[in-house]
Design an enzyme around this catalytic site. Structure first.
Site, PDB file in Angstrom:
ATOM      1  N   VAL A   1      60.307   1.846 -22.318  1.00 11.97           N
ATOM      2  CA  VAL A   1      60.807   2.842 -21.366  1.00 11.97           C
ATOM      3  C   VAL A   1      60.786   4.244 -21.975  1.00 11.97           C
ATOM      4  O   VAL A   1      60.319   5.201 -21.349  1.00 11.97           O
ATOM      5  CB  VAL A   1      62.238   2.453 -20.892  1.00 11.97           C
ATOM      6  CG1 VAL A   1      62.812   3.521 -19.987  1.00 11.97           C
ATOM      7  CG2 VAL A   1      62.210   1.103 -20.188  1.00 11.97           C
TER       8      VAL A   1
ATOM      9  N   ILE B   1      63.798   0.748  -7.744  1.00  6.10           N
ATOM     10  CA  ILE B   1      64.405   0.860  -6.405  1.00  6.10           C
ATOM     11  C   ILE B   1      65.543   1.887  -6.468  1.00  6.10           C
ATOM     12  O   ILE B   1      66.426   1.764  -7.321  1.00  6.10           O
ATOM     13  CB  ILE B   1      64.971  -0.504  -5.932  1.00  6.10           C
ATOM     14  CG1 ILE B   1      63.871  -1.568  -5.901  1.00  6.10           C
ATOM     15  CG2 ILE B   1      65.642  -0.375  -4.570  1.00  6.10           C
ATOM     16  CD1 ILE B   1      64.375  -2.980  -5.573  1.00  6.10           C
TER      17      ILE B   1
ATOM     18  N   ASP C   1      72.224 -10.322 -17.384  1.00  8.74           N
ATOM     19  CA  ASP C   1      71.614  -9.062 -16.960  1.00  8.74           C
ATOM     20  C   ASP C   1      71.991  -8.770 -15.493  1.00  8.74           C
ATOM     21  O   ASP C   1      72.377  -7.651 -15.148  1.00  8.74           O
ATOM     22  CB  ASP C   1      70.083  -9.180 -17.125  1.00  8.74           C
ATOM     23  CG  ASP C   1      69.355  -7.948 -16.661  1.00  8.74           C
ATOM     24  OD1 ASP C   1      69.392  -6.929 -17.371  1.00  8.74           O
ATOM     25  OD2 ASP C   1      68.760  -7.986 -15.562  1.00  8.74           O
TER      26      ASP C   1
ATOM     27  N   LYS D   1      72.228  -1.018 -18.762  1.00 12.25           N
ATOM     28  CA  LYS D   1      73.196  -1.673 -17.854  1.00 12.25           C
ATOM     29  C   LYS D   1      74.340  -2.323 -18.601  1.00 12.25           C
ATOM     30  O   LYS D   1      75.476  -2.344 -18.136  1.00 12.25           O
ATOM     31  CB  LYS D   1      72.490  -2.685 -16.965  1.00 12.25           C
ATOM     32  CG  LYS D   1      71.598  -3.665 -17.702  1.00 12.25           C
ATOM     33  CD  LYS D   1      70.181  -3.612 -17.200  1.00 12.25           C
ATOM     34  CE  LYS D   1      69.249  -4.090 -18.284  1.00 12.25           C
ATOM     35  NZ  LYS D   1      67.889  -4.231 -17.885  1.00 12.25           N
TER      36      LYS D   1
ATOM     37  N   GLY E   1      65.408  -1.754 -11.350  1.00 11.94           N
ATOM     38  CA  GLY E   1      64.194  -1.035 -11.743  1.00 11.94           C
ATOM     39  C   GLY E   1      63.998   0.261 -10.991  1.00 11.94           C
ATOM     40  O   GLY E   1      64.844   1.149 -10.994  1.00 11.94           O
TER      41      GLY E   1
ATOM     42  N   GLU F   1      70.867   5.336 -12.266  1.00 10.11           N
ATOM     43  CA  GLU F   1      69.951   4.672 -11.323  1.00 10.11           C
ATOM     44  C   GLU F   1      69.121   3.590 -11.994  1.00 10.11           C
ATOM     45  O   GLU F   1      68.884   2.512 -11.444  1.00 10.11           O
ATOM     46  CB  GLU F   1      69.025   5.727 -10.696  1.00 10.11           C
ATOM     47  CG  GLU F   1      68.104   5.216  -9.623  1.00 10.11           C
ATOM     48  CD  GLU F   1      68.863   4.745  -8.392  1.00 10.11           C
ATOM     49  OE1 GLU F   1      69.037   3.519  -8.254  1.00 10.11           O
ATOM     50  OE2 GLU F   1      69.279   5.590  -7.579  1.00 10.11           O
TER      51      GLU F   1
ATOM     52  N   GLU G   1      64.381  -8.773 -21.368  1.00  7.48           N
ATOM     53  CA  GLU G   1      65.184  -8.067 -22.367  1.00  7.48           C
ATOM     54  C   GLU G   1      64.733  -8.504 -23.762  1.00  7.48           C
ATOM     55  O   GLU G   1      64.086  -9.554 -23.923  1.00  7.48           O
ATOM     56  CB  GLU G   1      66.660  -8.435 -22.191  1.00  7.48           C
ATOM     57  CG  GLU G   1      67.245  -8.027 -20.863  1.00  7.48           C
ATOM     58  CD  GLU G   1      67.154  -6.534 -20.620  1.00  7.48           C
ATOM     59  OE1 GLU G   1      67.671  -5.756 -21.424  1.00  7.48           O
ATOM     60  OE2 GLU G   1      66.531  -6.141 -19.616  1.00  7.48           O
TER      61      GLU G   1
ATOM     62  N   LYS H   1      74.356  -5.730 -13.569  1.00  5.00           N
ATOM     63  CA  LYS H   1      73.865  -4.953 -12.434  1.00  5.00           C
ATOM     64  C   LYS H   1      74.788  -5.081 -11.218  1.00  5.00           C
ATOM     65  O   LYS H   1      75.061  -4.089 -10.531  1.00  5.00           O
ATOM     66  CB  LYS H   1      72.444  -5.392 -12.088  1.00  5.00           C
ATOM     67  CG  LYS H   1      71.434  -5.010 -13.170  1.00  5.00           C
ATOM     68  CD  LYS H   1      70.110  -5.721 -12.989  1.00  5.00           C
ATOM     69  CE  LYS H   1      69.101  -5.305 -14.052  1.00  5.00           C
ATOM     70  NZ  LYS H   1      67.895  -6.134 -14.064  1.00  5.00           N
TER      71      LYS H   1
HETATM   72  N1  HSE Z   1      65.059  -7.605 -18.017  1.00  9.94           N
HETATM   73  C1  HSE Z   1      65.296  -6.888 -16.807  1.00  9.94           C
HETATM   74  C2  HSE Z   1      64.706  -7.664 -15.644  1.00  9.94           C
HETATM   75  C3  HSE Z   1      64.712  -5.521 -16.906  1.00  9.94           C
HETATM   76  O1  HSE Z   1      63.896  -8.574 -15.889  1.00  9.94           O
HETATM   77  O2  HSE Z   1      65.054  -7.396 -14.502  1.00  9.94           O
HETATM   78  C4  HSE Z   1      65.101  -4.580 -15.803  1.00  9.94           C
HETATM   79  O3  HSE Z   1      66.478  -4.368 -15.760  1.00  9.94           O
END
Ligand code: HSE
Length: 361
Positions: free
Chosen positions: A11, A119, A184, A88, A117, A112, A173, A188
């Site tokens: 990123v 969106i 994850d 996150k 991602g 954001e 990740e 979110k």
């Molecule tokens: N590892 C995360 C996923 C990356 O696969 O959604 C994006 O947050």
């Protein structure tokens, strides 16, 4: 405006590449790298160098670990710099404190890129809450697990091989157990629910991943016109809410069932807008960098969304609000999401959750 980018992984590199190529207004003054990795003149190993440079207006956090990222964000906000982050884990962990510091120091904290991602879901939630009371946020929020489920179902791929492919493509990740274990998605849904319900939600929620999912389970559901997707789900009534992360049983003809590869879909439910669905790439270097860049530009253009000023509610976690049926092995168990996940964990068997109110299954 000058920015400092923390991290130079998939990123961080994407952001630098975009800004070098396309931006006359924004310059990357520093890239923070680990000791021994600062090989270019614009790279540094010393975060204080960034903090002490008054020309740096925005600190862009593209790190993956929670602890360092949280510490850097906090110090940047305390020193009066805007923060834009994709982390996150760090935001879900300390959203309340980070937002308060941002408010106290009159700077922006933009996140954001933490969720779904590319969106623009945080911006859309903030915008929608100006005119709507939001009663649910849910969806497919992890690109890696969606990629795995999609490949298993459509190509008969093996779980482990598909996970390796997701890692190679930059979706997973650094430690992919966060993806497949559901943690994850947990981060979110905490971030999105807090934003949608205008209060900070608890981190102590039921979480069940897809480690125990097999091709046979997917095929058995397919034979009944159903499929499985890992989802973050949350519901709210006034100041009461519930949330969790669990594989969900959905109809094969639903939009969610047709989300392929690394894509995500997020639904918000409002009293005026009804059901709104947002779809796009949920993982990968460029899609995540794009979300970070939009936050950078929104600060640069002074289009401040001021999300940090909207967390005024004291919310109550009420797990009974998420009730449905769990399919554990051959058993159908009714109860709250929390009870059903606990039972599946006790048996160490895969569970698929069906929440009639949400999915109209
Ligand atoms: N590892 C995360 C996923 C990356 O696969 O959604 C994006 O947050």
């Amino acid at each position: 405006m000058k920015i400092a980018v923390l991290g130079y992984g998939t990123v961080g590199r994407s952001i630098c590449k975009y800004i070098e190529g396309d931006s006359k207004d924004i310059q990357v003054a520093y890239v923070l790298r680990r000791p021994g990795k600062a090989t270019e003149p614009f790279m540094t190993e010393d975060f204080d160098e960034i903090l002490n440079d008054p020309s740096v207006g925005i600190v862009v956090d593209a790190l993956s670990g929670r602890v360092d990222s949280y510490d850097y964000m906090k110090r940047a906000l305390l020193s009066g710099k805007h923060v834009v982050t994709a982390n996150k884990a760090a935001v879900a962990y300390g959203m309340e404190e980070l937002c308060r510091i941002a408010v106290d120091h009159n700077v922006n904290l933009k996140y954001e890129a933490t969720s779904a991602g590319t969106i623009p879901i945080v911006a859309e939630i903030v915008s929608t809450t100006h005119t709507n009371y939001l009663s649910a946020v849910y969806g497919i929020l992890n690109g890696t697990t969606n990629f795995i489920i999609d490949k298993m179902l459509t190509e008969g791929s093996e779980f482990d091989a598909t996970l390796k492919e997701a890692q190679r493509l930059g979706y997973a990740e650094a430690d992919p157990t966060a993806d497949i274990g559901g943690f994850d998605v947990k981060n979110k849904i905490i971030i999105l629910a807090s934003t949608a319900y205008h209060g900070f939600v608890t981190g102590d929620i039921p979480v069940f991943g897809i480690e125990l999912l097999t091709k046979k389970i997917l095929d058995d559901y397919a034979a009944k016109g159903k499929t499985i997707k890992l989802m973050g789900i949350s519901v709210r009534k006034d100041n009461d809410y519930a949330l969790g992360v669990v594989p969900c049983v959905i109809d094969m003809d639903s939009l969610e069932a047709h989300v392929p590869l690394n894509n995500n879909i997020v639904t918000i439910v409002g009293d005026m807008c009804g059901e709104l669905k947002f779809y796009g790439q949920g993982a990968g270097g460029a899609p995540t960098a794009d979300a970070l860049l939009r936050d950078i530009y929104s600060i640069f253009n002074s289009v401040n969304i001021d999300v940090e000023f909207q967390f005024f509610r004291k919310l109550n976690y009420v797990p009974e609000m998420l009730r449905g049926a769990g399919y554990i092995g051959n058993d159908r168990v009714e109860g709250t999401l929390e009870e059903i996940v606990a039972e599946a964990k006790r048996r160490n068997e895969f569970v698929a959750f069906e929440c009639p109110e949400l999915f109209k299954a």
